[in-house]
Design a protein around this motif. Structure first.
Motif, PDB file in Angstrom:
ATOM      1  N   LEU A   1       1.657  11.866  -8.887  1.00 26.43           N
ATOM      2  CA  LEU A   1       0.669  12.261  -7.877  1.00 26.43           C
ATOM      3  C   LEU A   1      -0.200  11.072  -7.474  1.00 26.43           C
ATOM      4  O   LEU A   1      -0.560  10.928  -6.299  1.00 26.43           O
ATOM      5  CB  LEU A   1      -0.205  13.392  -8.427  1.00 26.43           C
ATOM      6  N   VAL A   2      -0.526  10.213  -8.445  1.00 31.58           N
ATOM      7  CA  VAL A   2      -1.268   8.985  -8.129  1.00 31.58           C
ATOM      8  C   VAL A   2      -0.429   8.098  -7.211  1.00 31.58           C
ATOM      9  O   VAL A   2      -0.934   7.522  -6.233  1.00 31.58           O
ATOM     10  CB  VAL A   2      -1.634   8.224  -9.420  1.00 31.58           C
ATOM     11  N   THR A   3       0.857   7.998  -7.529  1.00 25.34           N
ATOM     12  CA  THR A   3       1.775   7.220  -6.681  1.00 25.34           C
ATOM     13  C   THR A   3       1.841   7.792  -5.280  1.00 25.34           C
ATOM     14  O   THR A   3       1.860   7.053  -4.285  1.00 25.34           O
ATOM     15  CB  THR A   3       3.177   7.205  -7.311  1.00 25.34           C
ATOM     16  N   LEU A   4       1.896   9.123  -5.187  1.00 28.33           N
ATOM     17  CA  LEU A   4       1.919   9.783  -3.883  1.00 28.33           C
ATOM     18  C   LEU A   4       0.682   9.422  -3.071  1.00 28.33           C
ATOM     19  O   LEU A   4       0.769   9.094  -1.874  1.00 28.33           O
ATOM     20  CB  LEU A   4       2.002  11.299  -4.082  1.00 28.33           C
ATOM     21  N   ALA A   5      -0.473   9.451  -3.725  1.00 31.52           N
ATOM     22  CA  ALA A   5      -1.716   9.095  -3.024  1.00 31.52           C
ATOM     23  C   ALA A   5      -1.695   7.635  -2.581  1.00 31.52           C
ATOM     24  O   ALA A   5      -2.132   7.299  -1.470  1.00 31.52           O
ATOM     25  CB  ALA A   5      -2.912   9.352  -3.937  1.00 31.52           C
ATOM     26  N   GLY A   6      -1.170   6.755  -3.436  1.00 31.10           N
ATOM     27  CA  GLY A   6      -1.108   5.338  -3.100  1.00 31.10           C
ATOM     28  C   GLY A   6      -0.227   5.067  -1.903  1.00 31.10           C
ATOM     29  O   GLY A   6      -0.609   4.312  -0.984  1.00 31.10           O
ATOM     30  N   PHE A   7       0.950   5.660  -1.885  1.00 33.59           N
ATOM     31  CA  PHE A   7       1.844   5.458  -0.745  1.00 33.59           C
ATOM     32  C   PHE A   7       1.304   6.150   0.508  1.00 33.59           C
ATOM     33  O   PHE A   7       1.620   5.742   1.635  1.00 33.59           O
ATOM     34  CB  PHE A   7       3.255   5.952  -1.067  1.00 33.59           C
ATOM     35  N   GLY A   8       0.478   7.195   0.312  1.00 33.29           N
ATOM     36  CA  GLY A   8      -0.207   7.790   1.460  1.00 33.29           C
ATOM     37  C   GLY A   8      -1.160   6.797   2.095  1.00 33.29           C
ATOM     38  O   GLY A   8      -1.263   6.707   3.322  1.00 33.29           O
ATOM     39  N   VAL A   9      -1.844   6.031   1.244  1.00 35.50           N
ATOM     40  CA  VAL A   9      -2.728   4.977   1.756  1.00 35.50           C
ATOM     41  C   VAL A   9      -1.921   3.921   2.509  1.00 35.50           C
ATOM     42  O   VAL A   9      -2.329   3.447   3.581  1.00 35.50           O
ATOM     43  CB  VAL A   9      -3.510   4.318   0.598  1.00 35.50           C
ATOM     44  N   ALA A  10      -0.762   3.567   1.966  1.00 33.89           N
ATOM     45  CA  ALA A  10       0.096   2.581   2.634  1.00 33.89           C
ATOM     46  C   ALA A  10       0.546   3.090   4.000  1.00 33.89           C
ATOM     47  O   ALA A  10       0.606   2.316   4.969  1.00 33.89           O
ATOM     48  CB  ALA A  10       1.311   2.275   1.758  1.00 33.89           C
TER      49      ALA A  10
ATOM     50  N   VAL B   1      -1.085   5.131   5.947  1.00 32.69           N
ATOM     51  CA  VAL B   1      -2.239   5.038   6.852  1.00 32.69           C
ATOM     52  C   VAL B   1      -2.445   3.601   7.305  1.00 32.69           C
ATOM     53  O   VAL B   1      -2.717   3.334   8.492  1.00 32.69           O
ATOM     54  CB  VAL B   1      -3.510   5.575   6.146  1.00 32.69           C
ATOM     55  N   LEU B   2      -2.305   2.647   6.388  1.00 29.82           N
ATOM     56  CA  LEU B   2      -2.475   1.235   6.752  1.00 29.82           C
ATOM     57  C   LEU B   2      -1.431   0.792   7.771  1.00 29.82           C
ATOM     58  O   LEU B   2      -1.754   0.074   8.732  1.00 29.82           O
ATOM     59  CB  LEU B   2      -2.381   0.363   5.496  1.00 29.82           C
ATOM     60  N   GLU B   3      -0.192   1.233   7.591  1.00 29.91           N
ATOM     61  CA  GLU B   3       0.845   0.856   8.553  1.00 29.91           C
ATOM     62  C   GLU B   3       0.602   1.496   9.911  1.00 29.91           C
ATOM     63  O   GLU B   3       0.854   0.891  10.959  1.00 29.91           O
ATOM     64  CB  GLU B   3       2.219   1.258   8.014  1.00 29.91           C
ATOM     65  N   ALA B   4       0.120   2.747   9.881  1.00 26.31           N
ATOM     66  CA  ALA B   4      -0.113   3.459  11.147  1.00 26.31           C
ATOM     67  C   ALA B   4      -1.290   2.870  11.929  1.00 26.31           C
ATOM     68  O   ALA B   4      -1.401   3.088  13.141  1.00 26.31           O
ATOM     69  CB  ALA B   4      -0.372   4.940  10.865  1.00 26.31           C
ATOM     70  N   THR B   5      -2.161   2.148  11.242  1.00 23.57           N
ATOM     71  CA  THR B   5      -3.334   1.561  11.903  1.00 23.57           C
ATOM     72  C   THR B   5      -3.201   0.040  12.061  1.00 23.57           C
ATOM     73  O   THR B   5      -4.204  -0.674  12.117  1.00 23.57           O
ATOM     74  CB  THR B   5      -4.611   1.887  11.101  1.00 23.57           C
TER      75      THR B   5
ATOM     76  N   ALA C   1      -1.872  -5.641   4.819  1.00 24.62           N
ATOM     77  CA  ALA C   1      -2.594  -5.018   3.705  1.00 24.62           C
ATOM     78  C   ALA C   1      -1.703  -4.022   2.975  1.00 24.62           C
ATOM     79  O   ALA C   1      -1.790  -3.882   1.742  1.00 24.62           O
ATOM     80  CB  ALA C   1      -3.860  -4.334   4.220  1.00 24.62           C
ATOM     81  N   ALA C   2      -0.826  -3.335   3.720  1.00 24.38           N
ATOM     82  CA  ALA C   2       0.065  -2.350   3.105  1.00 24.38           C
ATOM     83  C   ALA C   2       1.029  -3.002   2.117  1.00 24.38           C
ATOM     84  O   ALA C   2       1.531  -2.335   1.199  1.00 24.38           O
ATOM     85  CB  ALA C   2       0.838  -1.599   4.183  1.00 24.38           C
ATOM     86  N   ARG C   3       1.318  -4.294   2.281  1.00 25.88           N
ATOM     87  CA  ARG C   3       2.231  -4.997   1.377  1.00 25.88           C
ATOM     88  C   ARG C   3       1.696  -5.051  -0.059  1.00 25.88           C
ATOM     89  O   ARG C   3       2.480  -5.214  -1.003  1.00 25.88           O
ATOM     90  CB  ARG C   3       2.466  -6.427   1.883  1.00 25.88           C
ATOM     91  N   PHE C   4       0.390  -4.927  -0.217  1.00 21.61           N
ATOM     92  CA  PHE C   4      -0.202  -5.045  -1.553  1.00 21.61           C
ATOM     93  C   PHE C   4      -0.304  -3.695  -2.280  1.00 21.61           C
ATOM     94  O   PHE C   4      -0.664  -3.649  -3.455  1.00 21.61           O
ATOM     95  CB  PHE C   4      -1.594  -5.674  -1.449  1.00 21.61           C
ATOM     96  N   VAL C   5       0.014  -2.602  -1.569  1.00 21.95           N
ATOM     97  CA  VAL C   5      -0.128  -1.277  -2.173  1.00 21.95           C
ATOM     98  C   VAL C   5       0.862  -1.091  -3.315  1.00 21.95           C
ATOM     99  O   VAL C   5       0.504  -0.610  -4.403  1.00 21.95           O
ATOM    100  CB  VAL C   5       0.056  -0.174  -1.112  1.00 21.95           C
ATOM    101  N   ASP C   6       2.124  -1.475  -3.097  1.00 19.65           N
ATOM    102  CA  ASP C   6       3.153  -1.240  -4.125  1.00 19.65           C
ATOM    103  C   ASP C   6       2.849  -1.974  -5.436  1.00 19.65           C
ATOM    104  O   ASP C   6       2.802  -1.340  -6.500  1.00 19.65           O
ATOM    105  CB  ASP C   6       4.523  -1.643  -3.585  1.00 19.65           C
TER     106      ASP C   6
END
Length: 295
Positions: free
Chosen positions: A152-161, A163-167, A172-177
């Motif tokens: 679930l934490v991973t799901l939230a993290g990739f959700g942030v990624a 959002v970053l890609e969509a905006t 910045a999204a490259r550092f999420v993984d």
């Protein structure tokens, strides 16, 4: 044994899916998840062997039983998983210093949802199987539930990624993984540390958890009050799926002359009451007129 085999085959399936999915999505986080499960598979095999050994019971070489191998298996498994967490976080930190990692966010999100649901199902099945059974099965259930929470934490993290890609913040999204790998590794670390603590306590034959000790003391006090003894003393420790208990009663001068059949009757009553508590007990019951013999 069936519960451990179920966990083992569930882990095998999870490893195959996560490694292939992680490679396809380009995600170090998903690959780390698979590697964590791969190590668990090898160690679950050791756990199954330890449980099989414990089930052989006592003999001349192991007069108190073989349950100590269950505790050893828990300690070995938790140590190896903790080492993997440290290794994963170091590699992820290196990724961040080299500019991060681009992943297929939609694929990673689909994986996180699938992994969360599957882990919850397996954890609940193992928890049901672990009622009144081995510490190994409870350890497996705790590990799978931890997997579910961290998915679930991973799901939230990739959700942030996402959002970053969509905006238009793809860099910045490259550092999420890799950041997820570090975060999840540190969170994962608490699971093996907790298992290590409980397993090591059993190897050292330390006292069981307070609720269990409270039940045993209550039993001793009930027997003492009904028989009119002066004092009851309880010593206990857990070793794998076995609980070693010594119940000592200071009978006092007034009760010291009761016959052997009376005391054997109390032993039978204690044995019955212990087994209704739902654990596997190795019990020693002592009666003495002088407290100095049980100090």
């Amino acid at each position: 044994m069936r519960a451990l085999m179920f966990s083992l085959w569930a882990s095998v399936f999870f490893v195959v899916v996560s490694l292939l999915w992680g490679i396809a999505a380009g995600s170090q986080m998903i690959v780390f998840d698979g590697l964590y499960s791969l190590v668990s598979i090898a160690l679950s095999g050791f756990a199954i062997g330890a449980r099989h050994t414990a089930d052989k019971g006592a003999d001349a070489r192991y007069p108190w039983g073989r349950e100590i191998w269950e505790s050893i298996a828990v300690v070995v498994k938790s140590t190896a998983l903790a080492g993997l967490c440290v290794y994963g976080s170091v590699n992820a930190a290196r990724e961040i210093f080299h500019g991060g990692r681009a992943v297929s966010v939609s694929s990673a999100l689909a994986y996180a949802v699938t992994a969360s649901l599957a882990s919850v199902v397996v954890a609940l099945a193992l928890r049901r199987a672990a009622r009144g059974d081995s510490a190994l099965v409870r350890a497996e259930a705790a590990e799978w539930m931890g997997d579910a929470m961290l998915s679930l934490v991973t799901l939230a993290g990739f959700g942030v990624a996402a959002v970053l890609e969509a905006t238009d913040h793809r860099y910045a999204a490259r550092f999420v993984d890799p950041a997820l790998v570090i975060g999840v590794s540190l969170i994962y670390l608490w699971i093996p540390l907790g298992l290590f603590r409980s397993g090591f306590r059993e190897i050292l034959t330390m006292a069981p958890p307070e609720p269990m000790l409270h039940e045993l003391r209550d039993l001793g006090e009930r027997i003492r009050a009904r028989a009119g003894f002066e004092e009851s003393i309880v010593r206990a420790s857990t070793v794998g799926s076995r609980v070693d208990v010594e119940l000592a009663f200071v009978v006092g001068a007034a009760a010291a002359r009761r016959d052997i059949d009376y005391f054997d009757g109390l032993r039978a009553e204690i044995d019955h009451d212990l087994h209704t508590l739902g654990h596997r007990y190795s019990t020693s019951v002592v009666f003495t007129a002088q407290r100095r013999w049980v100090q």
